[in-house]
Enzyme design. Sequence first.
Site, PDB file in Angstrom:
ATOM      1  N   MET A   1       0.830  -1.165   0.000  1.00  0.00           N
ATOM      2  CA  MET A   1       0.000   0.000   0.000  1.00  0.00           C
ATOM      3  C   MET A   1       0.878   1.233   0.000  1.00  0.00           C
ATOM      4  O   MET A   1       1.085   1.813   1.028  1.00  0.00           O
ATOM      5  CB  MET A   1      -0.894  -0.033   1.241  1.00  0.00           C
ATOM      6  CG  MET A   1      -2.077   0.826   1.118  1.00  0.00           C
ATOM      7  SD  MET A   1      -2.309   2.311   2.060  1.00  0.00           S
ATOM      8  CE  MET A   1      -0.952   3.320   2.075  1.00  0.00           C
ATOM      9  N   PRO A   2       1.429   1.569  -1.164  1.00  0.00           N
ATOM     10  CA  PRO A   2       2.230   2.786  -1.206  1.00  0.00           C
ATOM     11  C   PRO A   2       1.355   4.037  -1.073  1.00  0.00           C
ATOM     12  O   PRO A   2       0.258   4.107  -1.631  1.00  0.00           O
ATOM     13  CB  PRO A   2       2.888   2.739  -2.581  1.00  0.00           C
ATOM     14  CG  PRO A   2       2.751   1.323  -3.047  1.00  0.00           C
ATOM     15  CD  PRO A   2       1.511   0.794  -2.397  1.00  0.00           C
ATOM     16  N   PHE A   3       1.851   4.987  -0.320  1.00  0.00           N
ATOM     17  CA  PHE A   3       1.247   6.313  -0.230  1.00  0.00           C
ATOM     18  C   PHE A   3       2.206   7.246  -0.946  1.00  0.00           C
ATOM     19  O   PHE A   3       3.393   7.291  -0.622  1.00  0.00           O
ATOM     20  CB  PHE A   3       1.077   6.733   1.233  1.00  0.00           C
ATOM     21  CG  PHE A   3       0.501   8.109   1.386  1.00  0.00           C
ATOM     22  CD1 PHE A   3      -0.864   8.321   1.263  1.00  0.00           C
ATOM     23  CD2 PHE A   3       1.324   9.198   1.633  1.00  0.00           C
ATOM     24  CE1 PHE A   3      -1.395   9.592   1.398  1.00  0.00           C
ATOM     25  CE2 PHE A   3       0.792  10.472   1.771  1.00  0.00           C
ATOM     26  CZ  PHE A   3      -0.563  10.666   1.653  1.00  0.00           C
ATOM     27  N   MET A  28       3.513   1.939  -9.659  1.00  0.00           N
ATOM     28  CA  MET A  28       3.280   1.316  -8.349  1.00  0.00           C
ATOM     29  C   MET A  28       2.711  -0.089  -8.525  1.00  0.00           C
ATOM     30  O   MET A  28       3.110  -1.028  -7.839  1.00  0.00           O
ATOM     31  CB  MET A  28       2.291   2.145  -7.512  1.00  0.00           C
ATOM     32  CG  MET A  28       2.765   3.489  -7.042  1.00  0.00           C
ATOM     33  SD  MET A  28       4.171   3.409  -5.951  1.00  0.00           S
ATOM     34  CE  MET A  28       5.376   4.207  -6.978  1.00  0.00           C
ATOM     35  N   LEU A  72       5.830   6.378   0.473  1.00  0.00           N
ATOM     36  CA  LEU A  72       5.868   5.749   1.782  1.00  0.00           C
ATOM     37  C   LEU A  72       5.305   4.342   1.614  1.00  0.00           C
ATOM     38  O   LEU A  72       4.190   4.179   1.104  1.00  0.00           O
ATOM     39  CB  LEU A  72       5.032   6.560   2.772  1.00  0.00           C
ATOM     40  CG  LEU A  72       5.116   6.188   4.230  1.00  0.00           C
ATOM     41  CD1 LEU A  72       6.536   6.288   4.751  1.00  0.00           C
ATOM     42  CD2 LEU A  72       4.202   7.102   5.040  1.00  0.00           C
TER      43      LEU A  72
END
Length: 129
Positions: A1-3, A28, A72
């Site tokens: 779960m990239p932010f 992503m 992140l």
Amino acid sequence: MPFVRIDLVEGRTLEQIHTIADAVQECMEEVFAAPPRDRYQVVTEHKPGRIILEDTGLGLERTDGVVVISVLQQGRSAEQKQALYAALAERLELKAGVRPEDLMVNVSENTRADWSFGMGRAQFLTGEL
């Protein structure tokens, strides 16, 4: 779960901004194996002169077309991170005309306990995710 945070100098159209954001999301999904609809992005536009990126002695000539991408995430290898840097440079140049010299990317890590997706709960810890 990239932010993902995308910082850029104001002046692009909404369509151009969406093209950049879409290209980042494609990377992503392809490189970091983020599932479809696992998309968390914040795009911030800055007035000219508000993003200052020197070249750290690399000889890069930056323009007002700079794009800073901060990711992140959890658990990606050094190889995945390097693949992401290359994919972003290639994809953003191809789809959005962002010069590789104008792209800066940083990837940071956190843990499952560092996320709440809403409702005041840590969904990774409660088992909701």
